[in-house]
Write a protein that holds these residues in place. Structure first.
Motif, PDB file in Angstrom:
ATOM      1  N   ASP A  39       0.836  -1.198   0.000  1.00 19.97           N
ATOM      2  CA  ASP A  39       0.000   0.000   0.000  1.00 19.97           C
ATOM      3  C   ASP A  39       0.879   1.259   0.000  1.00 19.97           C
ATOM      4  OD1 ASP A  39      -2.747   1.194   0.272  1.00 19.97           O
ATOM      5  OD2 ASP A  39      -1.880   1.931   2.157  1.00 19.97           O
ATOM      6  N   GLN A  40       1.878   1.288   0.866  1.00 23.51           N
ATOM      7  CA  GLN A  40       2.800   2.436   0.920  1.00 23.51           C
ATOM      8  C   GLN A  40       3.619   2.549  -0.366  1.00 23.51           C
ATOM      9  OE1 GLN A  40       4.993   1.521   4.470  1.00 23.51           O
ATOM     10  NE2 GLN A  40       3.384   2.288   5.831  1.00 23.51           N
ATOM     11  N   ALA A  41       4.081   1.408  -0.864  1.00 23.38           N
ATOM     12  CA  ALA A  41       4.897   1.423  -2.082  1.00 23.38           C
ATOM     13  C   ALA A  41       4.085   1.936  -3.262  1.00 23.38           C
ATOM     14  CB  ALA A  41       5.449   0.029  -2.370  1.00 23.38           C
ATOM     15  N   LEU A  42       2.845   1.494  -3.395  1.00 27.30           N
ATOM     16  CA  LEU A  42       2.005   1.963  -4.497  1.00 27.30           C
ATOM     17  C   LEU A  42       1.728   3.455  -4.395  1.00 27.30           C
ATOM     18  CD1 LEU A  42      -0.361  -1.099  -4.781  1.00 27.30           C
ATOM     19  CD2 LEU A  42       1.044  -0.175  -6.642  1.00 27.30           C
ATOM     20  N   THR A  43       1.582   3.949  -3.194  1.00 28.36           N
ATOM     21  CA  THR A  43       1.401   5.394  -3.007  1.00 28.36           C
ATOM     22  C   THR A  43       2.609   6.141  -3.549  1.00 28.36           C
ATOM     23  OG1 THR A  43      -0.002   5.058  -1.067  1.00 28.36           O
ATOM     24  CG2 THR A  43       1.049   7.214  -1.289  1.00 28.36           C
ATOM     25  N   GLU A  44       3.806   5.671  -3.231  1.00 28.27           N
ATOM     26  CA  GLU A  44       5.034   6.314  -3.721  1.00 28.27           C
ATOM     27  C   GLU A  44       5.199   6.124  -5.223  1.00 28.27           C
ATOM     28  OE1 GLU A  44       7.488   8.328  -2.305  1.00 28.27           O
ATOM     29  OE2 GLU A  44       5.900   8.440  -0.809  1.00 28.27           O
ATOM     30  N   SER A  51      12.816   8.747  -9.269  1.00 27.56           N
ATOM     31  CA  SER A  51      13.539   9.049  -8.029  1.00 27.56           C
ATOM     32  C   SER A  51      12.768   8.600  -6.788  1.00 27.56           C
ATOM     33  CB  SER A  51      13.834  10.550  -7.944  1.00 27.56           C
ATOM     34  OG  SER A  51      12.624  11.289  -7.907  1.00 27.56           O
ATOM     35  N   ARG A  52      11.449   8.519  -6.886  1.00 27.68           N
ATOM     36  CA  ARG A  52      10.635   8.052  -5.760  1.00 27.68           C
ATOM     37  C   ARG A  52      10.526   6.532  -5.745  1.00 27.68           C
ATOM     38  NH1 ARG A  52       6.791  12.771  -3.927  1.00 27.68           N
ATOM     39  NH2 ARG A  52       6.359  11.357  -2.212  1.00 27.68           N
ATOM     40  N   MET A  53      10.673   5.933  -6.912  1.00 25.08           N
ATOM     41  CA  MET A  53      10.558   4.482  -7.006  1.00 25.08           C
ATOM     42  C   MET A  53      11.865   3.783  -6.633  1.00 25.08           C
ATOM     43  SD  MET A  53       9.154   2.269 -10.182  1.00 25.08           S
ATOM     44  CE  MET A  53       8.721   0.565  -9.983  1.00 25.08           C
ATOM     45  N   ARG A  82      -2.909   8.676  -9.828  1.00 19.95           N
ATOM     46  CA  ARG A  82      -2.554   8.344  -8.444  1.00 19.95           C
ATOM     47  C   ARG A  82      -3.227   7.052  -7.987  1.00 19.95           C
ATOM     48  NH1 ARG A  82       1.166   9.662  -5.813  1.00 19.95           N
ATOM     49  NH2 ARG A  82       0.110  10.256  -3.921  1.00 19.95           N
ATOM     50  N   TYR A  83      -2.534   6.334  -7.159  1.00 19.48           N
ATOM     51  CA  TYR A  83      -3.030   5.104  -6.540  1.00 19.48           C
ATOM     52  C   TYR A  83      -4.182   5.437  -5.599  1.00 19.48           C
ATOM     53  CZ  TYR A  83      -3.035   1.459  -2.944  1.00 19.48           C
ATOM     54  OH  TYR A  83      -3.398   0.498  -2.035  1.00 19.48           O
TER      55      TYR A  83
END
Length: 144
Positions: A39-44, A51-53, A82-83
């Protein structure tokens, strides 16, 4: 010869039963943390910026993917927006059973994911680095 074959079949059934049980234990152990991490990773990830991935990727993945490839990847999926949400991720029992053999586990999850502008099917393989999940492999596919 017949007894040897029976013994082999019995031993194989016991082995498969043990691996099935073990994969269930792995699922129980990691499910909540893996769901939160994804969930957190998909948000990022859904900022669609390399650079965020990049910090989400395991060292093994970083060694295999160039910055240019990562840029192409985020450009390819940027249209999703956006997720928003994800169904409960389902652990592949095969990856859970195989985690018994080798170093850091590599656990594969799949889930339907909702983005601002469409849905996708996510498959993600997570590994552990320093007791934290990292993305070893990540893919978004069509829901069709």
């Amino acid at each position: 010869m017949k007894n040897l074959l029976r013994l082999f079949v019995f031993a194989s059934l016991v082995l498969f039963a043990m691996l099935y049980y073990y994969s269930g234990q792995v699922k129980d152990h990691y499910q909540d943390n893996a769901s939160r991490y994804l969930d957190q990773a998909l948000t990022e990830i859904s900022y669609w910026e390399a650079s965020r991935m990049k910090p989400l990727l395991a060292q093994e993945a970083l060694a295999q993917v160039s910055d240019e490839t990562l840029e192409k990847l985020v450009d390819h999926y940027r249209h999703l927006g956006r997720y928003q949400s994800m169904d409960e991720p389902q652990l592949s029992r095969i990856s859970a059973a195989l985690s018994l053999f080798g170093g850091a586990p590599k656990l594969s999850y799949s889930s339907r994911v909702t983005f601002e502008h469409g849905n996708s099917v996510m498959t993600a393989t997570l590994t552990l680095e320093n007791q934290r999940f990292k993305l070893y492999n990540f893919n978004l596919g069509n829901t069709e």
